[in-house]
Each structure stands twice: as C-alpha cells, then as structure tokens.
Design an enzyme around this catalytic site. Structure first.
Site, PDB file in Angstrom:
ATOM      1  N   ASN A  11      49.844  55.712  49.728  1.00  0.00           N
ATOM      2  CA  ASN A  11      48.385  55.620  49.606  1.00  0.00           C
ATOM      3  C   ASN A  11      47.897  54.853  50.840  1.00  0.00           C
ATOM      4  OD1 ASN A  11      45.746  55.140  48.990  1.00  0.00           O
ATOM      5  ND2 ASN A  11      46.150  53.883  47.177  1.00  0.00           N
ATOM      6  N   LYS A  13      44.963  54.310  51.752  1.00  0.00           N
ATOM      7  CA  LYS A  13      43.699  53.603  51.503  1.00  0.00           C
ATOM      8  C   LYS A  13      42.742  53.847  52.676  1.00  0.00           C
ATOM      9  CE  LYS A  13      46.210  50.471  48.507  1.00  0.00           C
ATOM     10  NZ  LYS A  13      46.324  49.152  47.904  1.00  0.00           N
ATOM     11  N   HIS A  97      42.578  54.259  40.613  1.00  0.00           N
ATOM     12  CA  HIS A  97      43.219  53.142  41.309  1.00  0.00           C
ATOM     13  C   HIS A  97      42.463  51.856  40.994  1.00  0.00           C
ATOM     14  CE1 HIS A  97      44.743  50.549  44.463  1.00  0.00           C
ATOM     15  NE2 HIS A  97      45.757  51.388  44.567  1.00  0.00           N
ATOM     16  N   GLU A  99      41.521  49.587  42.821  1.00  0.00           N
ATOM     17  CA  GLU A  99      40.444  49.308  43.783  1.00  0.00           C
ATOM     18  C   GLU A  99      39.190  50.106  43.451  1.00  0.00           C
ATOM     19  OE1 GLU A  99      42.934  49.930  47.201  1.00  0.00           O
ATOM     20  OE2 GLU A  99      44.013  48.102  46.659  1.00  0.00           O
ATOM     21  N   GLU A 167      50.456  50.057  38.331  1.00  0.00           N
ATOM     22  CA  GLU A 167      50.196  49.153  39.443  1.00  0.00           C
ATOM     23  C   GLU A 167      49.514  47.895  38.909  1.00  0.00           C
ATOM     24  OE1 GLU A 167      50.034  51.536  43.396  1.00  0.00           O
ATOM     25  OE2 GLU A 167      48.016  51.403  42.591  1.00  0.00           O
ATOM     26  N   GLY A 173      49.130  44.410  47.234  1.00  0.00           N
ATOM     27  CA  GLY A 173      48.815  43.779  48.513  1.00  0.00           C
ATOM     28  C   GLY A 173      49.066  42.285  48.560  1.00  0.00           C
ATOM     29  N   SER A 205      53.163  46.090  46.122  1.00  0.00           N
ATOM     30  CA  SER A 205      54.046  45.319  47.008  1.00  0.00           C
ATOM     31  C   SER A 205      55.469  45.865  47.080  1.00  0.00           C
ATOM     32  CB  SER A 205      54.045  43.832  46.622  1.00  0.00           C
ATOM     33  OG  SER A 205      52.747  43.280  46.823  1.00  0.00           O
TER      34      SER A 205
HETATM   35  P1  13P Z   1      50.594  47.688  48.304  1.00  0.00           P
HETATM   36  O1  13P Z   1      51.877  48.489  48.411  1.00  0.00           O
HETATM   37  O2  13P Z   1      49.956  47.427  49.634  1.00  0.00           O
HETATM   38  O3  13P Z   1      50.757  46.483  47.452  1.00  0.00           O
HETATM   39  O4  13P Z   1      49.536  48.648  47.542  1.00  0.00           O
HETATM   40  C1  13P Z   1      49.915  49.290  46.383  1.00  0.00           C
HETATM   41  C2  13P Z   1      48.876  50.254  46.029  1.00  0.00           C
HETATM   42  O5  13P Z   1      47.764  49.900  45.686  1.00  0.00           O
HETATM   43  C3  13P Z   1      49.202  51.684  46.132  1.00  0.00           C
HETATM   44  O6  13P Z   1      48.243  52.481  45.522  1.00  0.00           O
END
Ligand code: 13P
Length: 243
Positions: A11, A13, A97, A99, A167, A173, A205
């Site tokens: 992803n 982002k 997600h 976010e 997640e 992150g 992560s």
């Molecule tokens: P990270 O791997 O940067 O922690 O992000 C995970 C994520 O949100 C994947 O959709």
C-alpha cells in the site's frame, strides 16, 4: 492453510511522484520475474495507477486501488469509482483502511457499500479492520475487529472476491507490532466470521526483519505493507519470507 496461497501487498498510500513510482514498479516487476511463492500486489496512488500498470505488464504483480466511491459514476468531485479502477487495470481495491476509517470518518456502513461497489466492478475487496490502542488496552480488540467484519462485509462474500487485512491502528507506521500470540488470536477470531478459504493478511510495521516470523504464524495468509513497500528491495525481502 496450505490451500491459501499467501498474498504480499504494498500500500503505497500518498507517496510517489511519477519517476519514483515507475522506478519502484519496475524494481518490483524485475524481482518478481524470478520464481516466487506468493501472490504479489501493489496499490499506488491514483495518479500512478495507469503508468504503474504499464510498468507491471507481463509480470505476475497485480494492481490495486486504495479506495473507491460506492457509485459507478456521477457528480462526486474528487472521487474514483470501482469501475474506473477496473478500467485502469486494477484487480483489487483496499477498503476501510484505518487512515480512512479514523482519518476520514468512514463507518462500517460506508465500507460495506464500497465493498458492494468493488464486487459490482469485478474487483477483489481487501477489507481492513483493526483496533486502536485504547480499544486494545480496554480488552476490546476481538470485539472491535469482529464487529467491523460484521458491519463491513456484505452477504454473499466468498474467498474469490474478499481478502481481510488485520491492521491494528497503533501498529501502523509506528514500528510497533502485536505479539505473535495477539496476531494469532485476532486472526483466529476473524476466521470464525468469514467464508472458508478467505485470506487474512496482517498489516502494521511489517519489515524485512520481522516478516518471516509474522508470515509463518497460523492463519496469517500474507501481509499488507506500507512504508516497507516503498523500497523494492524491502518489499521483495518481505515477499521472499512468504510461506
Ligand atoms: P506500515 O507498514 O507503514 O506500518 O503501514 C501499514 C499499512 O497501513 C498498510 O496498509
């Protein structure tokens, strides 16, 4: 577990100008030309989907979007439909997600409607679920995650068109990950609420150092990778750790 081939998905982002995104896609495609043990997917920002699709042509790496609108078309400034993603070459779309749930206020009902849109367009929906730090500390992680599944996954789901990504919000992150026992517990709880054979990814992560341990856990059918998917070497190291 043997019948569920692992999926390692990147992803990206909101990252990547055209030059970086194309270099990353070409890097992943070049590494994926060697034999590999898992399915591979990258989800670039919308501006790069078409160009990344061209860079991946002929490779086994699939292409996905990061969100979609529930309608097929219409007066929805700034939005993208599932049909548009499909038209641009996508086979998958990430929905719900954290976010978007926490950053954009999306509800389970919103995600549910988007999953129906994805299926209408012939896309595989990757539905994300996960608890916040406060919810985990209150002992509510299983209840939150299974509640999100109940509210977000429409009737008629099957393993061919649904992937779940667990997640934990606090692991995204941050460099933090749940214990292996916690991942096993949540994945097993999710498993009881979804059609047989549906893949459950872990995200949050994941990096080249912890991937082998996480991807070897029972009920973990792959990973949804954020930051580490932005470097072809790191993404490939994680893919190489798949079972
Ligand atoms: P990270 O791997 O940067 O922690 O992000 C995970 C994520 O949100 C994947 O959709």
């Amino acid at each position: 577990m043997a019948e569920r081939r692992q999926l390692v998905a990147g992803n990206w982002k909101m990252n990547g100008m055209r030059a970086d995104g194309l270099a990353l896609a070409r890097g992943v495609a070049a590494r994926a030309s060697r034999p590999h043990r898992c399915d591979l997917l990258v989800c670039p920002p919308a501006t790069l989907i078409a160009a990344v699709g061209e860079a991946l042509a002929g490779s086994p790496v699939a292409l996905g979007g990061q969100d979609c609108h529930e309608a097929a078309s219409g007066a929805f400034t700034g939005d993208i439909s599932a049909e548009m993603l499909r038209d641009a070459g996508c086979t998958h779309v990430i929905l719900g997600h954290s976010e978007r749930r926490h950053g954009r206020g999306e509800s389970d009902a919103d995600v549910h409607a988007k999953v129906i849109a994805a299926w209408r367009a012939g896309l595989i929906a990757i539905v994300c679920v996960g608890e916040t730090r406060a919810e985990r500390e209150a002992g509510r992680a299983v209840a939150v995650v299974t509640g999100q599944i109940a509210g977000s996954v429409p009737a008629g789901a099957d393993a061919a068109k649904l992937v779940i990504a667990y997640e934990p919000v606090w692991a995204i992150g941050t460099g933090l990950t749940p214990t292996t026992l916690d991942i096993i517990e949540i994945h097993a709880a999710i498993r009881a609420h979804i059609p047989g054979g549906t893949r459950i990814l872990y995200g949050g992560s994941v990096n080249p150092r912890n991937a082998a341990e996480i991807l070897a856990l029972p009920e973990v059918d792959g990973g949804l990778i954020g930051g580490a998917s932005l470097k072809a070497d790191d993404f490939w190291a994680i893919a190489a750790a798949a079972q």
